[in-house]
Design a protein around this motif. Structure first.
Motif, mmCIF file in Angstrom:
data_model
loop_
_atom_site.group_PDB
_atom_site.id
_atom_site.type_symbol
_atom_site.label_atom_id
_atom_site.label_comp_id
_atom_site.label_asym_id
_atom_site.label_seq_id
_atom_site.Cartn_x
_atom_site.Cartn_y
_atom_site.Cartn_z
ATOM 1 N N ARG A 100 0.838 -1.194 -0.019
ATOM 2 C CA ARG A 100 0.029 0.005 0.026
ATOM 3 C C ARG A 100 0.748 1.177 0.226
ATOM 4 O O ARG A 100 0.681 2.110 -0.828
ATOM 5 C CB ARG A 100 -1.018 -0.018 1.290
ATOM 6 N N GLN A 101 1.781 1.369 0.785
ATOM 7 C CA GLN A 101 2.857 2.479 0.985
ATOM 8 C C GLN A 101 3.537 2.542 -0.313
ATOM 9 O O GLN A 101 3.457 3.743 -0.906
ATOM 10 C CB GLN A 101 3.535 2.305 1.889
ATOM 11 N N ILE B 256 1.022 3.940 -3.060
ATOM 12 C CA ILE B 256 0.492 5.451 -3.013
ATOM 13 C C ILE B 256 1.639 6.364 -2.894
ATOM 14 O O ILE B 256 1.572 7.454 -3.436
ATOM 15 C CB ILE B 256 -0.285 5.732 -1.437
ATOM 16 N N LEU C 83 -6.623 -0.091 -5.108
ATOM 17 C CA LEU C 83 -5.326 0.241 -5.396
ATOM 18 C C LEU C 83 -4.695 -0.836 -6.485
ATOM 19 O O LEU C 83 -3.697 -0.745 -6.924
ATOM 20 C CB LEU C 83 -4.151 0.242 -4.210
ATOM 21 N N ARG D 72 1.106 10.471 1.228
ATOM 22 C CA ARG D 72 0.377 9.417 1.836
ATOM 23 C C ARG D 72 0.130 9.750 3.091
ATOM 24 O O ARG D 72 -1.253 9.318 3.535
ATOM 25 C CB ARG D 72 1.539 8.215 1.820
ATOM 26 N N SER E 264 -7.926 5.634 -0.187
ATOM 27 C CA SER E 264 -6.606 5.027 -0.822
ATOM 28 C C SER E 264 -6.785 5.227 -2.438
ATOM 29 O O SER E 264 -5.665 5.431 -2.798
ATOM 30 C CB SER E 264 -6.930 3.426 -0.396
ATOM 31 N N SER F 102 -5.529 8.753 -2.901
ATOM 32 C CA SER F 102 -4.019 8.945 -2.916
ATOM 33 C C SER F 102 -3.339 8.395 -3.976
ATOM 34 O O SER F 102 -2.526 9.153 -4.293
ATOM 35 C CB SER F 102 -3.750 8.283 -1.382
ATOM 36 N N LEU F 103 -3.884 7.384 -4.395
ATOM 37 C CA LEU F 103 -3.168 6.845 -5.745
ATOM 38 C C LEU F 103 -3.364 7.780 -6.859
ATOM 39 O O LEU F 103 -2.455 8.157 -7.722
ATOM 40 C CB LEU F 103 -3.950 5.447 -6.233
#
Length: 232
Positions: free
Chosen positions: A16-17, A20, A58, A128, A155, A158-159
């Motif tokens: 995820r990190q 993003i 994501l 993020r 999420s 953020s992407l």
């Protein structure tokens, strides 16, 4: 030895990190065998991780032999922000009802993390953390269903922000977050709803611009870098 649930959690946070923060670019393939080797996980567990990321908007897996980082279009991006604004207005009502000094402390500490990232000039980390500020608000709303839907939208947004970004100072978002905390503390529901709406419109306007997607990077080295942070 870590449990399967711990491995899934670390792998999920790592990917995820990395997504993003755009270390893993939109369209990048996410091979199950390579992810499995990196985290010492079975394919079944890797698919659990990818399913969680897909639920958050994501990762794309439908009709593909290999999962890829999602590539939302600009039209999808605008739709996501429109729905998010509506849900975050509802979130403001819920947070005001539950407001207490502990909530204020958590939010102000998060803003301090944003300020530290900005001071270091880490734009991707700032992006993020800006999204995670809203995830904290959703968690603090006390509404599990609202938190679930906003988790996916934040999420996804953020992407989108990482994909379609124009140069701007993250200081703007940080000051807007601080202002939102001040309004929530006063318990002014109408002002909080208006401010979060204006804040998200401002974020959207600063970000939605077409840009070329960078070439795919080596997934192994990216996972090594981000998994160290995720496990911390």
């Amino acid at each position: 030895m870590s449990s399967n649930s711990d491995r899934v959690d670390i792998a999920h946070r790592t990917l995820r990190q990395a997504i993003i923060e755009q270390a893993l670019k939109a369209g990048t393939k996410l091979p199950e065998d390579e992810i499995g080797r990196h985290f010492s996980m079975s394919r079944t567990l890797v698919r659990t991780v990818l399913a969680k990321l897909q639920a958050q908007g994501l990762v794309d897996t439908h009709h593909k032999r290999t999962a890829t980082v999602a590539q939302p279009s600009l039209d999808e991006a605008r739709d996501a922000f429109a729905i998010r604004r509506a849900l975050e207005r509802e979130m403001m009502k819920a947070v005001i009802k539950r407001w207490n000094p502990a909530i204020e402390k958590l939010l102000r500490e998060h803003v301090q993390e944003e300020e530290a990232a900005h001071a270091k000039g880490d734009v991707r980390l700032s992006t993020r953390l800006a999204g995670e500020f809203h995830l904290k608000l959703a968690e603090l709303s006390g509404n599990a269903l609202l938190e679930r839907y906003l988790s996916e939208l934040v999420s996804r947004c953020s992407l989108i922000l990482a994909m379609y970004s124009r140069p701007h100072s993250s200081e703007c978002a940080i000051s807007e977050h601080s202002g939102l905390i001040n309004i929530l503390k006063k318990g002014d529901q109408a002002a909080a709803e208006h401010l979060v709406d204006e804040h998200l419109l401002s974020v959207e306007s600063r970000a939605l611009i077409e840009d070329d997607l960078a070439a795919e990077s080596d997934i192994g080295s990216i996972l090594s870098r981000f998994s160290t942070r995720a496990a911390g």
